[in-house]
Design a protein around this motif. Structure first.
Motif, short mmCIF file in Angstrom:
data_model
loop_
_atom_site.label_atom_id
_atom_site.label_comp_id
_atom_site.label_asym_id
_atom_site.label_seq_id
_atom_site.Cartn_x
_atom_site.Cartn_y
_atom_site.Cartn_z
N GLN A 182 -14.50 0.54 3.79
CA GLN A 182 -13.63 1.34 3.44
C GLN A 182 -12.26 1.06 3.09
O GLN A 182 -11.49 1.30 1.59
N MET A 236 -10.08 0.94 -1.89
CA MET A 236 -8.84 1.72 -0.99
C MET A 236 -7.95 0.65 -2.61
O MET A 236 -7.52 0.63 -3.18
N GLU A 286 -0.52 8.08 2.30
CA GLU A 286 -0.96 9.09 1.94
C GLU A 286 -2.70 9.61 2.36
O GLU A 286 -3.22 10.14 3.05
N GLU A 287 -3.06 8.44 1.34
CA GLU A 287 -4.35 8.64 1.56
C GLU A 287 -4.67 7.46 2.11
O GLU A 287 -6.47 7.55 3.14
N LEU A 288 -4.27 6.86 3.15
CA LEU A 288 -4.27 5.82 4.50
C LEU A 288 -4.71 6.72 5.48
O LEU A 288 -4.92 6.34 6.32
N ARG A 289 -3.66 7.23 5.74
CA ARG A 289 -3.56 8.20 6.36
C ARG A 289 -4.51 8.81 7.17
O ARG A 289 -4.92 9.50 7.96
N ARG A 290 -5.30 9.42 6.13
CA ARG A 290 -6.43 10.78 6.26
C ARG A 290 -7.31 9.45 5.85
O ARG A 290 -8.39 10.36 6.81
N LEU A 291 -7.78 8.31 6.50
CA LEU A 291 -8.65 6.97 6.69
C LEU A 291 -8.51 7.44 8.27
O LEU A 291 -8.28 5.88 8.99
N VAL A 328 -0.45 4.19 -1.53
CA VAL A 328 -1.57 5.26 -1.10
C VAL A 328 -1.51 5.63 0.52
O VAL A 328 -2.84 5.62 1.10
N SER A 332 0.60 -1.00 -0.06
CA SER A 332 0.02 -0.01 0.20
C SER A 332 1.01 1.41 0.03
O SER A 332 0.17 2.10 -0.01
#
Length: 162
Positions: free
Chosen positions: A158, A162, A142-147, A140, A137
């Motif tokens: 969710q 991803m 950065e996107e996972l940090r926002r999750l 992604v 991962s």
């Protein structure tokens, strides 16, 4: 062979069962795990039995193991202290050594056919297993940090998105 006759005497007080393509795992009331089936895909957990105590739950991948999840060829178990034990085919998530230091305070694990993703207490996600099946991962992150902190019932949905 998927015949459970070799472990039948151990299959008492079963509270949960999980399956991969070829092996099975049963969580017993005392928190221990019994496995059978194709050894290389997780049917042989003998190398981990001393650590597979206090398992809380198993899932397809009570005591020390809190939760167990299966990918197509491997299992992952969350212990009560939030640590994770994995076994089965290394390339499909059975080897979590590259992320072992990050797998602390694990709350939940989901699996694809060849990878796992863990939700940590701080809301971050860690993945391992086959890169083409979700085990990598890095692109992604950065996107996972926002999750941060998804509700547990929404985690599967969710993570799949991803």
């Amino acid at each position: 062979m998927l015949d459970s006759s070799g472990v039948q005497d151990q299959l008492k007080n079963v509270v949960q069962i999980s399956a991969c393509y070829f092996p099975f795992a049963a969580l017993l009331k005392d928190g221990s795990i019994v496995t059978w089936g194709h050894a290389a895909c997780g049917g042989d957990s003998s190398g981990w039995q001393d650590q597979l105590m206090d398992v809380q739950e198993i899932c397809a991948s009570t005591g020390n193991v809190q939760r167990m999840v299966a990918s197509g060829f491997a299992f992952a178990a969350i212990l009560q202290d939030g640590l994770v034990i994995t076994w089965g085919r290394p390339e499909f998530g059975g080897d979590s050594s590259k992320v072992r230091d990050e797998l602390r305070s694990v709350q939940q694990i989901c699996a694809t056919s060849g990878a796992f993703v863990a939700l940590l207490a701080d809301g971050s996600l860690i993945s391992w297993g086959h890169p083409d099946l979700g085990g990598d991962s890095t692109e992604v992150q950065e996107e996972l940090r926002r999750l941060q902190g998804p509700a547990s019932h929404d985690f599967e949905v969710q993570a799949v998105r991803m």
